[in-house]
Design a protein around this motif. Structure first.
Motif, PDB file in Angstrom:
ATOM      1  N   ILE A  18       0.854  -1.188   0.000  1.00 41.28           N
ATOM      2  CA  ILE A  18       0.000   0.000   0.000  1.00 41.28           C
ATOM      3  C   ILE A  18       0.893   1.241   0.000  1.00 41.28           C
ATOM      4  O   ILE A  18       1.942   1.273   0.649  1.00 41.28           O
ATOM      5  N   LYS A  19       0.477   2.275  -0.719  1.00 34.88           N
ATOM      6  CA  LYS A  19       1.244   3.513  -0.766  1.00 34.88           C
ATOM      7  C   LYS A  19       1.304   4.141   0.629  1.00 34.88           C
ATOM      8  O   LYS A  19       0.300   4.265   1.309  1.00 34.88           O
ATOM      9  N   PRO A  20       2.486   4.550   1.066  1.00 38.11           N
ATOM     10  CA  PRO A  20       2.612   5.139   2.406  1.00 38.11           C
ATOM     11  C   PRO A  20       2.133   6.592   2.438  1.00 38.11           C
ATOM     12  O   PRO A  20       2.069   7.233   1.390  1.00 38.11           O
ATOM     13  N   PRO A  21       1.809   7.101   3.636  1.00 37.16           N
ATOM     14  CA  PRO A  21       1.916   6.417   4.921  1.00 37.16           C
ATOM     15  C   PRO A  21       0.800   5.401   5.122  1.00 37.16           C
ATOM     16  O   PRO A  21      -0.363   5.689   4.830  1.00 37.16           O
ATOM     17  N   ILE A  22       1.160   4.241   5.622  1.00 40.77           N
ATOM     18  CA  ILE A  22       0.177   3.194   5.898  1.00 40.77           C
ATOM     19  C   ILE A  22      -0.307   3.376   7.330  1.00 40.77           C
ATOM     20  O   ILE A  22       0.488   3.468   8.266  1.00 40.77           O
ATOM     21  N   ARG A  23      -1.606   3.442   7.515  1.00 41.19           N
ATOM     22  CA  ARG A  23      -2.172   3.802   8.814  1.00 41.19           C
ATOM     23  C   ARG A  23      -3.313   2.872   9.193  1.00 41.19           C
ATOM     24  O   ARG A  23      -3.903   2.179   8.355  1.00 41.19           O
ATOM     25  N   GLY A  24      -3.590   2.857  10.491  1.00 38.74           N
ATOM     26  CA  GLY A  24      -4.770   2.162  11.000  1.00 38.74           C
ATOM     27  C   GLY A  24      -4.839   0.710  10.572  1.00 38.74           C
ATOM     28  O   GLY A  24      -3.851  -0.025  10.608  1.00 38.74           O
ATOM     29  N   LYS A  29      -2.084  -5.135   6.495  1.00 37.93           N
ATOM     30  CA  LYS A  29      -2.141  -5.667   5.130  1.00 37.93           C
ATOM     31  C   LYS A  29      -0.751  -5.704   4.500  1.00 37.93           C
ATOM     32  O   LYS A  29      -0.071  -4.677   4.424  1.00 37.93           O
ATOM     33  N   ILE A  30      -0.331  -6.880   4.074  1.00 44.53           N
ATOM     34  CA  ILE A  30       0.919  -7.043   3.333  1.00 44.53           C
ATOM     35  C   ILE A  30       0.691  -8.053   2.215  1.00 44.53           C
ATOM     36  O   ILE A  30      -0.315  -8.765   2.198  1.00 44.53           O
ATOM     37  N   GLU A 349       2.307  -8.466  10.675  1.00 47.42           N
ATOM     38  CA  GLU A 349       2.093  -7.658   9.478  1.00 47.42           C
ATOM     39  C   GLU A 349       2.258  -6.172   9.774  1.00 47.42           C
ATOM     40  O   GLU A 349       2.869  -5.424   9.001  1.00 47.42           O
ATOM     41  N   GLU A 350       1.724  -5.726  10.908  1.00 50.82           N
ATOM     42  CA  GLU A 350       1.882  -4.325  11.311  1.00 50.82           C
ATOM     43  C   GLU A 350       3.357  -3.978  11.513  1.00 50.82           C
ATOM     44  O   GLU A 350       3.821  -2.901  11.112  1.00 50.82           O
ATOM     45  N   ILE A 351       4.076  -4.894  12.125  1.00 48.80           N
ATOM     46  CA  ILE A 351       5.492  -4.646  12.375  1.00 48.80           C
ATOM     47  C   ILE A 351       6.266  -4.550  11.065  1.00 48.80           C
ATOM     48  O   ILE A 351       7.142  -3.678  10.918  1.00 48.80           O
ATOM     49  N   LEU A 352       5.969  -5.415  10.113  1.00 57.71           N
ATOM     50  CA  LEU A 352       6.686  -5.341   8.836  1.00 57.71           C
ATOM     51  C   LEU A 352       6.485  -3.978   8.180  1.00 57.71           C
ATOM     52  O   LEU A 352       7.447  -3.354   7.714  1.00 57.71           O
ATOM     53  N   ASN A 353       5.262  -3.488   8.143  1.00 62.00           N
ATOM     54  CA  ASN A 353       5.018  -2.147   7.601  1.00 62.00           C
ATOM     55  C   ASN A 353       5.739  -1.076   8.414  1.00 62.00           C
ATOM     56  O   ASN A 353       6.200  -0.069   7.868  1.00 62.00           O
ATOM     57  N   ALA A 354       5.845  -1.307   9.720  1.00 63.42           N
ATOM     58  CA  ALA A 354       6.409  -0.299  10.621  1.00 63.42           C
ATOM     59  C   ALA A 354       7.929  -0.243  10.605  1.00 63.42           C
ATOM     60  O   ALA A 354       8.508   0.724  11.103  1.00 63.42           O
TER      61      ALA A 354
END
Length: 420
Positions: A18-24, A29-30, A349-354
């Motif tokens: 997903i295009k950043p910033p990825i939120r909420g 989602k990955i 999944e949240e951690i990977l985005n983070a």
């Protein structure tokens, strides 16, 4: 098109999409691709997926068998104090005995103790120490790092730190983004003249900008450091000079630094263990990233930032290591990820985005790294693990088997490749 390198037989390829910033809720989602490959040419990703890759192979193509390891984007540590001299194990017993961190600073220790050591250290000593730490981070899968100054508190030493960082970026494969943090503490010589130091900081920023030594300016907005009004004055001056801005905010006391960061357009507000609910709402309506540093909470035995409330309130979150000699002396970024799971209650999944695309976004490098996409640089880490959850479950060890930066192996079989 032929590839320089093809990695095949990947157990699972995981990446933000997903295009950043990825939120909420989007942070969960990955993209996952089983039995995958990735093709790289001149350091750039030219294809990946689970389809046939034979057309990319030429006699010169290096073909690497991943042996069912999982592939992730390289980790991005977006908050470190990389360049400094000395250690602070002498304060460890005081912290364990319950002496408040701010009391140690007030007594001339803490940041001020490291300032004395950094002022007296040579350029070569700082370079050697920082390169060693950066290589250790790379072994754990870190491919990009933000490095702050802040242990000089005078122009001469701050510039020395920033020039060390520049030299590192010329010789070390890890991508380095520099931040000026002269507003880390009030130096002893300005103890009774805060306003005088702030005026000096603003003058110093002009020189640092003219020499292109930093991309951003950070301020420690905290009791005993810089007040909300002082922080605003410094950051407004930084913006006028063309710097990006960020804050150490609401780490110990809830001063409202996170809300100020949103108001000023900061790229990130960092720490946030004591953030006010109203500032979480402010963050949720902004593109300012909440950059959380669980290693600091762990080391100081302090409360952790409420990542769940932030994510559930639609805030964009990133996770960083805060490597520094006094409140988070570790280069093990995978341990930081475990703390994000175990203490911040974030999903894999949240951690990977983070630790990939959101930090890339607030550092301004998301167009070249932070996710596995065609056209981006091949900053990758092959992990000796069956799945993403296993990285967080089996903690305290290094799962990174191979690390690539710009399509080149910089770590192979958990050993740094000699050329680096």
């Amino acid at each position: 098109m032929n590839a320089d390198l093809i990695i095949f037989n990947i157990g699972v390829l995981y990446t933000p999409y997903i295009k950043p910033p990825i939120r909420g809720s989007d942070m969960s989602k990955i993209k996952e691709i089983k039995n995958a490959f990735i093709a790289i040419q001149d350091g750039i990703i030219i294809d990946f997926g689970d389809h046939d890759y034979v057309n990319y192979i030429s006699p010169k193509t290096v073909v690497h068998d991943a042996k069912r390891q999982i592939l992730l984007p390289g980790f991005i540590d977006s908050h470190t104090h990389l360049v400094h001299a000395g250690t602070r194990e002498d304060e460890y017993a005081k912290l364990r005995a319950g002496t408040p961190y701010l009391d140690i600073l007030k007594a001339g220790g803490g940041i001020l103790g490291t300032v004395e050591k950094t002022r007296s250290a040579s350029f070569e000593e700082l370079l050697r120490h920082a390169c060693g730490s950066l290589s250790e981070m790379m072994l754990y899968g870190v491919t990009s790092v933000e490095a702050k100054s802040g242990y000089g508190l005078n122009l001469e030493t701050e510039v020395k730190q920033l020039r060390v960082a520049r030299k590192i970026s010329e010789k070390h494969p890890v991508r380095l983004i520099s931040t000026y943090m002269g507003a880390h503490a009030i130096p002893k010589e300005y103890k009774n003249n805060h306003q005088g130091y702030i005026l000096q900081l603003i003058e110093d920023m002009k020189y640092i900008k003219s020499e292109k030594l930093a991309d951003a300016v950070d301020v420690f907005c905290e009791t005993g450091a810089f007040s909300l009004d002082e922080t605003k004055t410094i950051l407004e001056a930084a913006k006028k000079l063309g710097f990006k801005i960020k804050l150490h905010a609401d780490e110990i006391d809830a001063l409202g630094g996170a809300g100020l960061g949103v108001d000023l357009g900061a790229t990130s507000v960092d720490h946030l263990m004591a953030i006010k609910d109203e500032d979480i709402i402010k963050l949720s309506h902004s593109n300012t990233i909440a950059n959380l540093l669980p290693g600091t909470s762990f080391y100081l035995n302090k409360n952790y930032a409420n990542a769940r409330k932030m994510i559930d309130s639609n805030v964009a979150v990133s996770i960083a290591g805060d490597y520094n000699p006094g409140s988070c002396p570790t280069e093990n970024f995978q341990l930081i990820m475990h703390l994000a799971s175990n203490q911040l209650k974030m999903s894999p999944e949240e951690i990977l985005n983070a630790v990939t695309i959101n930090p890339a976004y607030h550092l301004g490098i998301s167009d070249i790294t932070g996710s596995i996409e065609i056209g981006k640089e091949a900053d990758l880490v092959l992990m000796d693990a069956p799945n993403l959850s296993y990285l967080l479950y089996h903690f305290g060890v290094n799962h990174a088997k191979h690390v690539l930066i710009h399509g080149k192996f910089v770590v192979s079989n958990r050993q740094i490749v000699r050329e680096t």
